[in-house]
Scaffold this active site. Structure first.
Site, PDB file in Angstrom:
ATOM      1  N   GLN A 157      -5.446  -1.727   9.289  1.00 29.33           N
ATOM      2  CA  GLN A 157      -5.145  -2.995   9.032  1.00 29.33           C
ATOM      3  C   GLN A 157      -5.782  -4.339   9.687  1.00 29.33           C
ATOM      4  O   GLN A 157      -5.570  -3.848  10.435  1.00 29.33           O
ATOM      5  CB  GLN A 157      -3.826  -2.962   8.462  1.00 29.33           C
TER       6      GLN A 157
ATOM      7  N   LYS B 183       0.759  -1.221  -0.161  1.00 27.10           N
ATOM      8  CA  LYS B 183      -0.362  -0.191  -0.507  1.00 27.10           C
ATOM      9  C   LYS B 183       1.023   1.158   0.345  1.00 27.10           C
ATOM     10  O   LYS B 183       0.759   2.181  -1.228  1.00 27.10           O
ATOM     11  CB  LYS B 183      -1.119   0.167   1.380  1.00 27.10           C
TER      12      LYS B 183
ATOM     13  N   ASP C 188     -11.646   2.146   3.217  1.00 23.39           N
ATOM     14  CA  ASP C 188     -12.313   0.737   3.349  1.00 23.39           C
ATOM     15  C   ASP C 188     -13.561   1.316   2.878  1.00 23.39           C
ATOM     16  O   ASP C 188     -14.016  -0.085   2.741  1.00 23.39           O
ATOM     17  CB  ASP C 188     -11.789   0.302   4.191  1.00 23.39           C
TER      18      ASP C 188
END
Ligand code: NDP
Length: 297
Positions: A105, A61, A128
């Site tokens: 995460q 990422k 997200d």
């Protein structure tokens, strides 16, 4: 009867890697324009613990963030970080106007309540798309941040079938909050007729056989064989499963690729299909978040 599929470079195999690269280039050029207007999109990634797979994802990422020219912030904490300390970090990032996207995460260590953490992220920075405000907004068809993997799948479908997916029957195999449910909501937004099947579904094979589009997000290696697929259907395989084959470790999807390839009009491989799109759409979502936070643009 086959669907009318746009020409793929590699026969009927959908090249997710190439599409992801295209998406990254699009983001890169938009980031350059934003920077000229004095705004540098910024993604903050928070990692708790030392899960090896998560470490690889986070590294990836950070690399992609830098590739598209965004500012990248990375916060790594030991696995014994308290929930309060993590929430305080999120509050700090929420309050920082130079941070546009926040990604925590997953999975988090067992002592931390995942829902409490995801709900703490300001919905406008929730790249997200897991905050209930964004989940609700998606089901109402509002312009909110939507989960990266299913949003990437929609792009693959549009690049394969053209922008108009309306009226097609899509069967989504799996109903998780991360993939199956948002996938179904996004397909509905595109005016598809959507069937969601799961572990309790009766006559699953028969339902899949009616699909113009199958999206498999089950987590069961090679479950979807040619017996489930109508001639000419488009098959999107979200699954990532590690298996042992002939004494070797291999990554396979939820679709039996070799078996389905001859009858699908287009199909994503694993790896190189949906996987690269997820991270590309994380970048796209960060850009989207930055735009939502700078309505003057
Ligand atoms: P979950 O385990 O959260 O959900 C799996 C879903 O499949 C559930 O809804 C479950 O039904 C359903 N299911 C399980 N067994 C069957 C069965 N025999 N028949 C029908 N339905 C079944 O998984 P995720 O959605 O998180 O992930 C799915 C797959 O996608 C995994 O392989 C994962 O690794 C991969 N993935 C890939 C990503 C990418 O970037 N490419 C991103 C995220 C996930 P029920 O609800 O009834 O239990």
């Amino acid at each position: 009867m086959s669907l009318s599929v746009l020409q793929q470079e590699d026969g009927n195999i959908i090249d997710g890697k190439a599409t992801a690269q295209k998406v990254l280039e699009e983001v890169k050029s938009e980031v350059a324009k934003m920077k000229q207007q004095g705004i540098e999109p910024c993604l903050a990634v928070v990692l708790v613990g030392a899960d090896p797979a998560s470490q690889v994802y986070v590294r990836n990422k950070v690399e992609k963030t830098q590739f598209v020219g965004m500012r990248s912030l990375e916060f790594r904490f030991e696995a014994d970080l308290t929930q309060d300390a993590l929430l305080a970090k999120i509050d700090e990032l929420n309050a920082d106007a130079s941070v546009h996207g926040i990604l925590v995460q997953l999975p988090l260590p067992k002592h931390i309540d995942e829902t409490a953490v995801l709900q703490r992220i300001n919905p406008i920075k929730d790249v997200d798309g897991f905050h209930s405000e964004n989940v609700g907004g998606l089901s109402q068809g509002r312009d909110v941040l939507t989960p990266c993997t299913p949003t990437g799948c929609i792009r693959l479908l549009k690049d394969t079938l053209g922008n108009d997916l309306s009226g097609l029957h899509a069967v989504v195999v799996g109903r998780s909050n991360i993939v199956g449910k948002p996938m179904a909501a996004l397909l509905l937004k595109e005016s598809c007729t959507v069937t969601v099947v799961h572990s309790k579904t009766r006559h699953l094979e028969k339902l899949c056989q009616q699909a113009d589009i199958i999206v498999a997000a089950v987590g069961r290696p090679k479950m979807i064989t040619s017996a489930y697929v109508k001639d000419g259907a488009v098959v999107i395989d979200v699954g990532i499963n590690r298996i042992q084959e002939n004494g070797k470790n291999r990554l396979v999807g939820d679709v039996d690729f070799d078996d389905v390839l001859p009858i699908a009009s287009a199909i994503t491989p694993v790896p190189g299909g949906v996987g690269p799109m997820t991270i590309a759409y994380l970048m796209k979502n960060t850009l989207h978040a930055a735009k939502l936070q700078h309505v003057e643009l």
